[in-house]
Design a protein around this motif. Structure first.
Motif, mmCIF file in Angstrom:
data_model
loop_
_atom_site.group_PDB
_atom_site.id
_atom_site.type_symbol
_atom_site.label_atom_id
_atom_site.label_comp_id
_atom_site.label_asym_id
_atom_site.label_seq_id
_atom_site.Cartn_x
_atom_site.Cartn_y
_atom_site.Cartn_z
ATOM 1 N N ILE A 60 0.834 -1.198 0.000
ATOM 2 C CA ILE A 60 0.000 0.000 0.000
ATOM 3 C C ILE A 60 0.871 1.251 0.000
ATOM 4 O O ILE A 60 1.765 1.395 0.838
ATOM 5 N N PHE A 61 0.617 2.107 -0.978
ATOM 6 C CA PHE A 61 1.298 3.393 -1.068
ATOM 7 C C PHE A 61 0.328 4.431 -0.521
ATOM 8 O O PHE A 61 -0.747 4.625 -1.084
ATOM 9 N N ASP A 62 0.709 5.063 0.565
ATOM 10 C CA ASP A 62 -0.147 6.088 1.147
ATOM 11 C C ASP A 62 0.275 7.447 0.616
ATOM 12 O O ASP A 62 1.353 7.943 0.943
ATOM 13 N N LEU A 63 -0.573 8.010 -0.255
ATOM 14 C CA LEU A 63 -0.274 9.319 -0.850
ATOM 15 C C LEU A 63 -1.103 10.369 -0.122
ATOM 16 O O LEU A 63 -1.808 10.061 0.826
ATOM 17 N N ASN A 64 -1.039 11.581 -0.579
ATOM 18 C CA ASN A 64 -1.730 12.645 0.140
ATOM 19 C C ASN A 64 -3.212 12.384 0.382
ATOM 20 O O ASN A 64 -3.656 12.352 1.514
ATOM 21 N N SER A 65 -3.967 12.159 -0.685
ATOM 22 C CA SER A 65 -5.390 11.916 -0.437
ATOM 23 C C SER A 65 -5.881 10.556 -0.921
ATOM 24 O O SER A 65 -7.035 10.216 -0.713
ATOM 25 N N TYR A 66 -4.978 9.811 -1.540
ATOM 26 C CA TYR A 66 -5.374 8.485 -2.017
ATOM 27 C C TYR A 66 -4.364 7.441 -1.564
ATOM 28 O O TYR A 66 -3.238 7.767 -1.192
ATOM 29 N N THR A 117 -7.747 4.200 -3.988
ATOM 30 C CA THR A 117 -8.861 4.311 -3.056
ATOM 31 C C THR A 117 -8.604 5.441 -2.069
ATOM 32 O O THR A 117 -7.481 5.923 -1.956
ATOM 33 N N GLU A 118 -9.667 5.870 -1.383
ATOM 34 C CA GLU A 118 -9.489 6.953 -0.413
ATOM 35 C C GLU A 118 -9.400 6.456 1.025
ATOM 36 O O GLU A 118 -9.022 7.212 1.910
ATOM 37 N N SER A 119 -9.826 5.232 1.267
ATOM 38 C CA SER A 119 -9.603 4.646 2.593
ATOM 39 C C SER A 119 -9.404 3.147 2.435
ATOM 40 O O SER A 119 -10.348 2.367 2.410
ATOM 41 N N TYR A 120 -8.153 2.795 2.333
ATOM 42 C CA TYR A 120 -7.792 1.430 1.953
ATOM 43 C C TYR A 120 -8.368 0.369 2.881
ATOM 44 O O TYR A 120 -8.719 -0.720 2.445
#
Length: 269
Positions: A60-66, A117-120
């Motif tokens: 999982i790559f956690d980016l700013n809003s996605y 996605t916005e909330s994995y």
DNA sequence: ATCTACTCCTGATTGC
DNA sequence: TGCAATCAGGAGTAGA
């Protein structure tokens, strides 16, 4: 192919991309197991990677809003290449472009997937997953209680990602061998003592595999692109008719729940 | 709620 | 040597 240790190995190799900004994302072939979101570049292009982590066999790559949820399926790899490197491998489907380099997703069989996605943790692929095998949640009592009503084989049971994540066909056979449990036994017949062996040996075997960089059979490459081939000593997997490492009895291969299962019928009798 | 059979796809290996 | 059949590490889904 990639079970938890292989995914963890890949993760460690790309951890250094944290804090980098994704300049853009190029999709050469969107037809993975699920079609890649057409707006993926609009959504994450130009945003910064805050964190890269693993949940089960997902990276999982956690980016700013996605968040980007990446699964390698059976034949997927991520490799790092220099930005000036235009060498194109067959089955390179997606590139995450950074300033100086890029991460390339390659997957011949296309059983893998990439979701935005916005909330994995609410995503359908993630929300129903069981505990991590290396966490204390995967305990003998957890496994014991969870197995009480299960009529499926213990091997099939521990490969079910809603019970415990990260264990695939190779390590399932290895774990049960080390635990002296016949893979064909119904899950509900496994004793508390055996549950303890299975949970403990899962941790030991997976941890050891992570230490040596993941098992490889045919086509696992570490993200650096070098052959990540430290193939750990497998005791039973792919050793049909070879001598058991404990008792010299010949290893048996059967098809169990549509998958190959290997075991020693003396040690796991 | 659980379980089984089927399915997606390409490539390596096996058998004739 | 060539070609076809078989098999492969994952896992969601339909249907029993």
């Amino acid at each position: 192919m990639p079970e938890l240790p292989e995914v963890e190995t890949t993760l460690r190799a790309i951890k250094s991309f944290e804090q980098y900004s994704v300049e853009s994302i190029k999709v050469y072939n969107p037809n993975l197991r699920w079609k890649i979101d057409k707006n993926i570049n609009k959504k994450i292009g130009g945003t910064k990677i805050r964190k890269i982590f693993r949940r089960a066999k997902y990276i999982i790559f956690d980016l700013n809003s996605y968040q980007l949820i990446v699964h390698l399926g059976m034949s997927g790899t991520l490799r790092i290449a220099d930005i000036k490197d235009n060498f194109f491998k067959k089955h390179d489907h997606v590139e995450l472009i950074f300033k100086k380099n890029k991460l390339i997703y390659n997957d011949p069989r296309r059983f893998g997937s990439i979701h935005v996605t916005e909330s994995y943790d609410k995503h359908f692929l993630i929300s129903k997953l069981g505990p991590e095998p290396l966490s204390k949640d995967f305990s003998k009592t957890y496994l014991y209680e969870k197995t009480r009503k299960s009529n499926t084989s213990i091997k099939n049971f521990i490969m079910n990602q809603s019970h415990v994540v990260g264990i695939g066909n190779i390590y399932a056979s290895e774990i049960l061998f080390k635990s002296s449990v016949d893979p064909r036994r119904k899950a509900k017949t496994i004793s508390l003592i055996e549950c303890e062996k299975i949970t403990e040996n899962s941790k030991i075997i997976l941890q050891k595999a992570i230490q040596v960089g993941g098992t490889t059979l045919k086509d696992f490459y570490s993200a650096e692109g070098s052959a990540g081939y430290f193939k750990i000593q497998l005791s039973v997997y792919d050793r049909e008719d070879q001598a058991c490492v404990n008792c010299k009895n010949l290893i048996t291969k059967i098809i169990l729940n549509q998958r190959a299962a290997y075991f020693c019928n003396k040690c796991q009798g």
